[in-house]
Design a protein around this motif. Structure first.
Motif, PDB file in Angstrom:
ATOM      1  N   ASP A  26      36.725  85.176 -18.900  1.00 39.94           N
ATOM      2  CA  ASP A  26      36.483  84.891 -20.314  1.00 39.94           C
ATOM      3  C   ASP A  26      37.793  84.717 -21.083  1.00 39.94           C
ATOM      4  O   ASP A  26      37.808  84.083 -22.138  1.00 39.94           O
ATOM      5  CB  ASP A  26      35.655  86.030 -20.923  1.00 39.94           C
ATOM      6  N   GLN A  27      38.888  85.221 -20.543  1.00 32.28           N
ATOM      7  CA  GLN A  27      40.190  85.106 -21.195  1.00 32.28           C
ATOM      8  C   GLN A  27      40.779  83.705 -21.055  1.00 32.28           C
ATOM      9  O   GLN A  27      41.785  83.386 -21.694  1.00 32.28           O
ATOM     10  CB  GLN A  27      41.184  86.125 -20.609  1.00 32.28           C
ATOM     11  N   ALA A  37      49.056  77.435 -17.813  1.00 32.28           N
ATOM     12  CA  ALA A  37      50.344  78.114 -18.022  1.00 32.28           C
ATOM     13  C   ALA A  37      50.164  79.624 -17.912  1.00 32.28           C
ATOM     14  O   ALA A  37      50.984  80.315 -17.294  1.00 32.28           O
ATOM     15  CB  ALA A  37      50.934  77.734 -19.379  1.00 32.28           C
ATOM     16  N   LYS A  38      49.088  80.150 -18.497  1.00 32.49           N
ATOM     17  CA  LYS A  38      48.839  81.595 -18.421  1.00 32.49           C
ATOM     18  C   LYS A  38      48.579  82.026 -16.975  1.00 32.49           C
ATOM     19  O   LYS A  38      49.076  83.060 -16.532  1.00 32.49           O
ATOM     20  CB  LYS A  38      47.672  81.992 -19.315  1.00 32.49           C
ATOM     21  N   LEU A  39      47.800  81.251 -16.258  1.00 34.99           N
ATOM     22  CA  LEU A  39      47.528  81.578 -14.854  1.00 34.99           C
ATOM     23  C   LEU A  39      48.807  81.504 -14.020  1.00 34.99           C
ATOM     24  O   LEU A  39      49.055  82.373 -13.184  1.00 34.99           O
ATOM     25  CB  LEU A  39      46.464  80.643 -14.282  1.00 34.99           C
ATOM     26  N   LEU A  44      48.737  89.463 -16.708  1.00 37.76           N
ATOM     27  CA  LEU A  44      47.384  89.778 -17.147  1.00 37.76           C
ATOM     28  C   LEU A  44      47.243  89.510 -18.635  1.00 37.76           C
ATOM     29  O   LEU A  44      48.173  89.786 -19.403  1.00 37.76           O
ATOM     30  CB  LEU A  44      47.045  91.242 -16.862  1.00 37.76           C
ATOM     31  N   PRO A  45      46.096  88.997 -19.055  1.00 40.62           N
ATOM     32  CA  PRO A  45      45.870  88.809 -20.492  1.00 40.62           C
ATOM     33  C   PRO A  45      45.886  90.159 -21.213  1.00 40.62           C
ATOM     34  O   PRO A  45      45.601  91.209 -20.628  1.00 40.62           O
ATOM     35  CB  PRO A  45      44.476  88.187 -20.550  1.00 40.62           C
ATOM     36  N   TRP A  49      39.543  93.038 -22.965  1.00 41.91           N
ATOM     37  CA  TRP A  49      38.873  91.864 -22.432  1.00 41.91           C
ATOM     38  C   TRP A  49      37.400  91.961 -22.793  1.00 41.91           C
ATOM     39  O   TRP A  49      36.718  92.904 -22.409  1.00 41.91           O
ATOM     40  CB  TRP A  49      38.991  91.800 -20.924  1.00 41.91           C
ATOM     41  N   GLY A  50      36.912  90.991 -23.503  1.00 40.02           N
ATOM     42  CA  GLY A  50      35.489  90.947 -23.812  1.00 40.02           C
ATOM     43  C   GLY A  50      34.703  90.457 -22.609  1.00 40.02           C
ATOM     44  O   GLY A  50      35.255  89.846 -21.707  1.00 40.02           O
TER      45      GLY A  50
END
Length: 129
Positions: A26-27, A37-39, A44-45, A49-50
């Motif tokens: 979901d992030q 880019a985040k991956l 980790l986000p 985390w929702g």
């Protein structure tokens, strides 16, 4: 053959894996370049985390198994409706379905009326796989 307590323990482990994967995934509902880019950064986000409707409904399935030792469809539909949270990412058809159940239409009739009786058209299929 495993007993009910062992099956329930395995179901809980499955629920934990599903919920973590759901919350992690979901992030990344972002623009493709941003998500990539985040991956690639392998960080980790940020918390919290929702989680989505998939986990919300899986919680009801687990609870149904815990209480009844099997799926009790009427109680499961009641639990889905009771725990419905429109902010969790349900599809448009589910919003309608829960409103109809709340209005007193039996879940099987309301669900059967979705998509002209053709099922969900794959809604949620990726989570179930």
């Amino acid at each position: 053959m495993i007993n009910n307590a062992e099956r329930l323990s395995l179901a809980r482990l499955s629920l934990e894996g599903l919920s973590i994967g759901d919350a992690f995934g979901d992030q990344y509902f972002l623009h493709a370049e941003t998500a990539r880019a985040k991956l690639n950064s392998r960080e980790l986000p940020d918390a919290p985390w929702g989680y989505s409707d998939d986990t919300n409904m899986a919680l009801s399935i687990y609870e149904n198994l815990r209480l009844y030792g099997e799926i009790n469809q009427d109680e499961l539909a009641r639990s889905f409706t009771q725990h419905y949270d429109p902010g969790r990412g349900y599809g448009a058809a589910m919003h309608r379905l829960f409103r109809e159940i709340d209005a007193g239409i039996h879940w099987s009739e309301a669900a059967g009326n979705l998509f002209d009786g053709q099922g969900s058209y794959g809604n949620g299929a990726a989570m179930r796989v």
